[in-house]
Design a protein around this motif. Structure first.
Motif, mmCIF file in Angstrom:
data_model
loop_
_atom_site.group_PDB
_atom_site.id
_atom_site.type_symbol
_atom_site.label_atom_id
_atom_site.label_comp_id
_atom_site.label_asym_id
_atom_site.label_seq_id
_atom_site.Cartn_x
_atom_site.Cartn_y
_atom_site.Cartn_z
ATOM 1 N N ARG A 75 0.807 -1.225 0.000
ATOM 2 C CA ARG A 75 0.000 0.000 0.000
ATOM 3 C C ARG A 75 0.837 1.270 0.000
ATOM 4 O O ARG A 75 0.461 2.248 -0.648
ATOM 5 C CB ARG A 75 -0.946 -0.012 1.206
ATOM 6 C CG ARG A 75 -2.001 -1.099 1.106
ATOM 7 C CD ARG A 75 -2.759 -1.274 2.402
ATOM 8 N NE ARG A 75 -3.529 -2.516 2.391
ATOM 9 C CZ ARG A 75 -4.101 -3.047 3.457
ATOM 10 N NH1 ARG A 75 -3.995 -2.437 4.633
ATOM 11 N NH2 ARG A 75 -4.769 -4.173 3.366
ATOM 12 N N PRO A 76 1.975 1.325 0.710
ATOM 13 C CA PRO A 76 2.780 2.554 0.599
ATOM 14 C C PRO A 76 3.368 2.773 -0.792
ATOM 15 O O PRO A 76 3.708 3.900 -1.142
ATOM 16 C CB PRO A 76 3.888 2.335 1.642
ATOM 17 C CG PRO A 76 3.355 1.313 2.588
ATOM 18 C CD PRO A 76 2.501 0.423 1.755
ATOM 19 N N LYS A 77 3.479 1.725 -1.581
ATOM 20 C CA LYS A 77 4.101 1.846 -2.904
ATOM 21 C C LYS A 77 3.115 2.295 -3.966
ATOM 22 O O LYS A 77 3.474 3.046 -4.885
ATOM 23 C CB LYS A 77 4.717 0.497 -3.296
ATOM 24 C CG LYS A 77 5.386 0.500 -4.658
ATOM 25 C CD LYS A 77 5.970 -0.871 -4.982
ATOM 26 C CE LYS A 77 6.620 -0.874 -6.362
ATOM 27 N NZ LYS A 77 7.177 -2.206 -6.708
ATOM 28 N N ARG A 83 3.302 5.433 -6.752
ATOM 29 C CA ARG A 83 3.215 6.803 -6.228
ATOM 30 C C ARG A 83 4.376 7.675 -6.710
ATOM 31 O O ARG A 83 4.177 8.827 -7.087
ATOM 32 C CB ARG A 83 3.198 6.774 -4.692
ATOM 33 C CG ARG A 83 1.975 6.098 -4.091
ATOM 34 C CD ARG A 83 2.062 6.089 -2.574
ATOM 35 N NE ARG A 83 0.945 5.384 -1.968
ATOM 36 C CZ ARG A 83 -0.200 5.961 -1.613
ATOM 37 N NH1 ARG A 83 -0.370 7.250 -1.804
ATOM 38 N NH2 ARG A 83 -1.176 5.241 -1.055
#
Length: 410
Positions: A339-341, A363
């Protein structure tokens, strides 16, 4: 009774006074009041008791020097008969001194020391850490003087500063070379007026009715925007006859108004249910060069034929362009470590909401920053994306977004 041969004694047991014959200090004496029997030296004389009272009165007055008490001279008894008690020298040797007589009194009657002058008050000396130091005071004064001097110097320098030459600052600025600042390209969103939803809904109903009722390709093409590009697809879907003809079941407007990406134009969206598409295809209208609204064919055709669903079942890993509806999401369908990527979107290709797909874009890429900047939470968008399958363990089929039609950043 002859007073020269008697003396007044005080009983240490009952405190009563009585007269007794003069005798040696070791001689036995008995109190006539309480029958207390003890040697003579245990009984005090009347003169000794009076001296004790005077000493008590003096000690009750502190901080007053009193003259040393001088006991009154006792009446010297007549020496006893030499024939009975021996020579006078021997009798006098047996008389105890007055100090011994005082020691023989009871504790309640003991002599108290004469009041002594109170000790001199010692001068209070503060602790070492509270004492003021001359060096400390000198350092404080020196620091205060330095601060005042520096303040005065700054004030004097400011008041007597030379006047600035006109044009000096501008000339200095002109000498500084200007560096080009990289400008991040952005799509300027035009301010679109609110669409006339009632008129658009009436046009959509008339166009869909004509599309299904048309008996020729010309009449069907008149309902489609830029129909010359999609003639074969139009005839394949709506040109059949008999049992193969697609029948209209439902036409309804979808709540809300999505925005076109990247222009940001709001457009009403409709649901079209036919005999071959139970989930419902998506329809929107597009104005042509003549100002008339017509059906936007690519969105209708791809959602009616479920093109993205068929693409997700293919084994090939080649990318493809698709018209879809997207909405920003929290990415709960993909693993938490990814999810952070990725920036994630829920993808809608049918009016009923099924099947469900997830579009992911990295992102830290120009395209990811563009989509993050141009989309808002809670908003739905219509766009065309270039996607390929993303091989991850997810709760829904996932696609990696490679490009967005009309985006200035890729």
């Amino acid at each position: 009774m002859n007073s020269g041969t008697t003396t007044s004694l005080i009983c240490p047991a009952c405190g009563q006074a009585f007269l007794s014959m003069q005798q040696s200090m070791e001689g036995p004496v008995q109190c006539p009041h309480c029958a207390h029997h003890a040697p003579r030296n245990y009984f005090g004389t009347y003169a000794q008791v009076a001296a004790v009272a005077q000493v008590k009165r003096r000690t009750a007055q502190p901080y007053q020097l009193q003259p040393e008490y001088q006991p009154p001279p006792e009446a010297q008894p007549f020496p006893p008969d030499s024939s009975v008690h021996g020579p006078p020298g021997a009798w006098q040797a047996q008389v105890p001194p007055a100090s011994i007589a005082r020691q023989m009194l009871q504790p309640s009657q003991a002599l108290q020391p004469v009041g002594a002058p109170p000790p001199a008050l010692e001068e209070f000396a503060p602790p070492a850490h509270l004492r003021s130091s001359s060096w400390r005071n000198a350092l404080i004064m020196l620091a205060f003087t330095a601060v005042c001097g520096i303040t005065l110097w700054f004030w004097w320098d400011r008041v007597n500063a030379p006047a600035e030459q006109p044009g000096g600052i501008s000339a200095a600025k002109a000498e500084v070379p200007s560096l080009p600042v990289p400008v991040q390209p952005q799509v300027a969103r035009a301010q679109f007026p609110p669409p006339d939803t009632a008129a658009i809904a009436a046009d959509a109903k008339a166009l869909v009715t004509e599309l299904f009722a048309a008996d020729s390709a010309v009449r069907r093409a008149a309902c489609i925007h830029e129909a010359e590009k999609f003639g074969a697809e139009i005839e394949a879907l709506f040109g059949g006859g008999g049992a193969q003809k697609t029948e209209l079941r439902l036409l309804a407007r979808i709540n809300g108004m999505p925005l076109l990406l990247p222009s940001g134009q709001p457009v009403p969206l409709f649901r079209l249910v036919t005999s071959t598409c139970a989930n419902g295809a998506l329809i929107r209208l597009e104005a042509g060069a003549d100002g008339k609204r017509r059906i936007f064919w690519p969105l209708l055709y791809e959602t009616h034929m479920a093109k993205l669903e068929a693409f997700s079942r293919q084994a090939a890993d080649e990318p493809g362009w698709f018209h879809v509806g997207i909405r920003p999401s929290h990415g709960l369908d993909i693993p938490a470590e990814l999810r952070p990527k990725y920036l994630t979107f829920d993808v809608q290709v049918a009016a009923g909401g099924e099947p469900h797909f997830v579009a992911c874009v990295e992102r830290e890429t120009p395209l990811g920053r563009f989509l993050d900047r141009e989309t808002d939470w809670g908003r739905a968008y219509l766009t065309r994306l270039l996607m390929r399958k993303l091989d991850i363990q997810a709760d829904a089929p996932s696609f990696l977004v490679i490009d967005c039609e009309g985006a200035p950043e890729r």
